[in-house]
Design an enzyme around this catalytic site. Structure first.
Site, mmCIF file in Angstrom:
data_model
loop_
_atom_site.group_PDB
_atom_site.id
_atom_site.type_symbol
_atom_site.label_atom_id
_atom_site.label_comp_id
_atom_site.label_asym_id
_atom_site.label_seq_id
_atom_site.Cartn_x
_atom_site.Cartn_y
_atom_site.Cartn_z
ATOM 1 N N GLY A 1 7.828 -4.257 4.187
ATOM 2 C CA GLY A 1 6.939 -3.756 5.223
ATOM 3 C C GLY A 1 7.388 -2.514 5.957
ATOM 4 C CD GLU B 1 9.899 -10.575 -0.494
ATOM 5 O OE1 GLU B 1 10.101 -11.627 -1.111
ATOM 6 O OE2 GLU B 1 8.884 -10.376 0.216
ATOM 7 N N PRO B 2 11.320 -4.559 0.106
ATOM 8 C CG PRO B 2 12.942 -2.874 0.168
ATOM 9 C CD PRO B 2 12.774 -4.371 0.042
ATOM 10 N N GLY B 3 8.750 -2.216 -0.711
ATOM 11 C CA GLY B 3 8.057 -1.548 -1.808
ATOM 12 C C GLY B 3 7.813 -0.104 -1.417
ATOM 13 N NE ARG B 4 3.603 1.072 3.283
ATOM 14 C CZ ARG B 4 2.284 0.898 3.082
ATOM 15 N NH1 ARG B 4 1.556 1.912 2.714
ATOM 16 N NH2 ARG B 4 1.718 -0.273 3.275
ATOM 17 N NE ARG C 1 -1.684 3.118 1.024
ATOM 18 C CZ ARG C 1 -1.575 3.673 2.201
ATOM 19 N NH1 ARG C 1 -1.716 4.973 2.336
ATOM 20 N NH2 ARG C 1 -1.291 2.962 3.256
ATOM 21 C CE1 TYR D 1 -5.332 -1.805 2.884
ATOM 22 C CE2 TYR D 1 -4.563 0.062 1.603
ATOM 23 C CZ TYR D 1 -4.769 -1.286 1.740
ATOM 24 O OH TYR D 1 -4.413 -2.122 0.720
ATOM 25 C CB CYS E 1 -21.996 7.121 -7.126
ATOM 26 S SG CYS E 1 -22.216 8.278 -8.456
ATOM 27 C CD GLU E 2 -18.946 2.828 -3.329
ATOM 28 O OE1 GLU E 2 -19.006 2.654 -2.100
ATOM 29 O OE2 GLU E 2 -18.987 1.917 -4.169
#
Ligand code: LLP
Length: 416
Positions: A232, A267-270, A306, A310, A344-345
């Site tokens: 996180g 458990e880092p990812g980012r 993303r 978000y 198409c959004e």
């Protein structure tokens, strides 16, 4: 922005095409080294288990394995990827709120180090499956510490009523009745408060809650050795954003863990891959509608969800321009540009309010900090083949995932 040299990016785009993800191996290694030094300076203190969901390309996973990480996986698919990358099985932590029986069996058969259990029913299912195989699986109970990590509501996971984890009171009942579960051995606690957490406070609070719970488990006679504090750690997507103060978080937590005789898992990812990756995209068209200056590019929300999901703000910069205006007369900046994709959004906006030199058809743009939750969240919406991925190491580059073809996309469809 400080990323790979522009001529290298232009060469990659020309040969591989766009959209294309590019990762910088050196930066990944640097980010990992910083985290490992602060959070797990020795094996006795703990271990960093890279969160595979952030970027699950096998070449990235192999790199992580060579750097010495363990792996945090959340599905049978991620487990398989970690195994394919040559992960030591005891370095794998399997988390997830809804593990299927076949996924639990795969984890048991592989002999993963930890399974983080998220409900009383899962504990029963896992114990029965393990007992039937004559093994005892080491587990951590994932608990909800009831902490608000001050992040986007989709990224907060440790609030009391979130779908993750087990309520503390219920976990105490499970620990008290652990003899009824012969296939498991409860030896740890798992807490993940959320993602993009940018200050030390929520981690300190999580630690306080965890220590209190560990004390209660121990009073019930359980041998608790390990505390998994999840990942996180926030990164700065924009210059004015704060990144997680990793060293301060560590200096807060490590002495407390030592005192309580607990080994730590993170458990880092980012924080390992976000700024080591970028999305290359070319300008297709420019136009002005109302008072908005649009730059339509060949990447879209299916490549990088993303911003749409978000409201994430990624920096965008120009790599190379088809015109020589820049060299001849200096830069004429256009402010407030909206970089949009072909999907198409109306939500297919990759960046808003961007300041760019006058964009032209054919210009190459780079969307920064796309190494985490970029490709791993990509989809085929609008029947758009997923982008290619390239890894750069020591100035040399290699395609580590070829661009999908339309044939790939229809290959699984059965004629009726
Ligand atoms: N551990 C657990 C149990 C998790 O659920 C996650 C992320 C991590 C570790 C890794 O978190 P990190 O260090 O990467 O923040 N797609 C979103 C992020 C979702 C995170 C989900 N869980 C985004 O693009 O911002």
């Amino acid at each position: 922005m400080d990323f790979l040299p522009h001529d290298l990016l232009e060469a990659i785009a020309r040969q591989v095409g766009t959209p294309c993800y590019v990762y910088d191996q050196g930066r990944i290694a640097q980010n990992y080294a910083r985290l490992a030094k602060a959070l797990a300076p020795s094996a006795e203190v703990g271990r960093v288990c890279y969160s595979v969901k952030a970027n699950s390309n096998l070449s990235v996973l192999r790199l992580m394995r060579n750097l010495g990480t363990g792996f945090d996986v959340v599905s049978g698919g991620e487990l398989r990827r970690a195994l394919l990358a040559g992960a030591a099985t005891d370095s794998i932590v399997f988390a997830g709120v809804g593990k299927r029986d076949d996924e639990l069996v795969a984890a048991l058969d592989a002999g993963v180090g930890w399974i983080n259990v998220e409900s009383a029913q899962e504990l029963r299912v896992l114990s029965d499956l393990a007992a039937a195989r004559g093994v005892v699986q080491r587990v951590a109970l994932r608990i909800n510490p009831g902490i608000d990590p001050h992040t986007h509501r989709y990224l907060a996971t440790g609030k009391r009523a979130s779908k993750f984890g087990i309520e503390t009171e219920e976990s105490l009942r499970l620990v008290a009745h652990r003899a009824d579960y012969p296939g498991i051995s409860i030896e740890g606690i798992h807490i993940h408060i959320g993602s993009m957490v940018s200050d030390a406070g929520p981690y300190a609070e999580a630690m306080r809650v965890a220590l209190a719970v560990v004390a209660q488990y121990r009073m019930l006679g359980a041998t608790i050795t390990t505390l998994n504090l999840g990942g996180g750690f926030g990164v700065a997507y924009q210059p004015d954003q704060a990144e997680a103060p990793i060293e301060a978080i560590a200096s807060n937590i490590l002495p407390l863990a030592r005192k309580a005789d607990l080994r730590l898992l993170f458990e880092p990812g980012r924080a390992i891959v976000a700024d080591a990756g970028a999305l290359l995209t070319r300008v297709l068209y420019t136009k002005t509608n109302g008072n908005v200056r649009y730059v339509v590019v060949d990447a879209a929300m299916n490549d990088l969800i993303r911003p749409a999901l978000y409201g994430a703000a990624h920096q965008v910069s120009l790599v190379s321009s088809v015109s020589d205006v820049l060299e001849v007369s200096g830069v004429s900046l256009v402010s407030g540009v909206s970089v949009v994709g072909p999907v198409c959004e109306s939500g297919d906006v990759l960046a808003e309010g961007v300041m760019l030199p006058e964009p032209r058809r054919g210009d190459l743009l780079v969307i920064h900090h796309a190494g985490a939750y970029g490709m791993s969240m990509a989809s085929n919406y609008n029947t758009r083949p997923r982008a290619a991925e390239v890894l750069v190491a020591d100035g040399k580059w290699q395609v580590i995932r070829r661009r999908e073809s339309i044939e790939d996309l229809v290959a699984h469809e059965v004629e009726c």
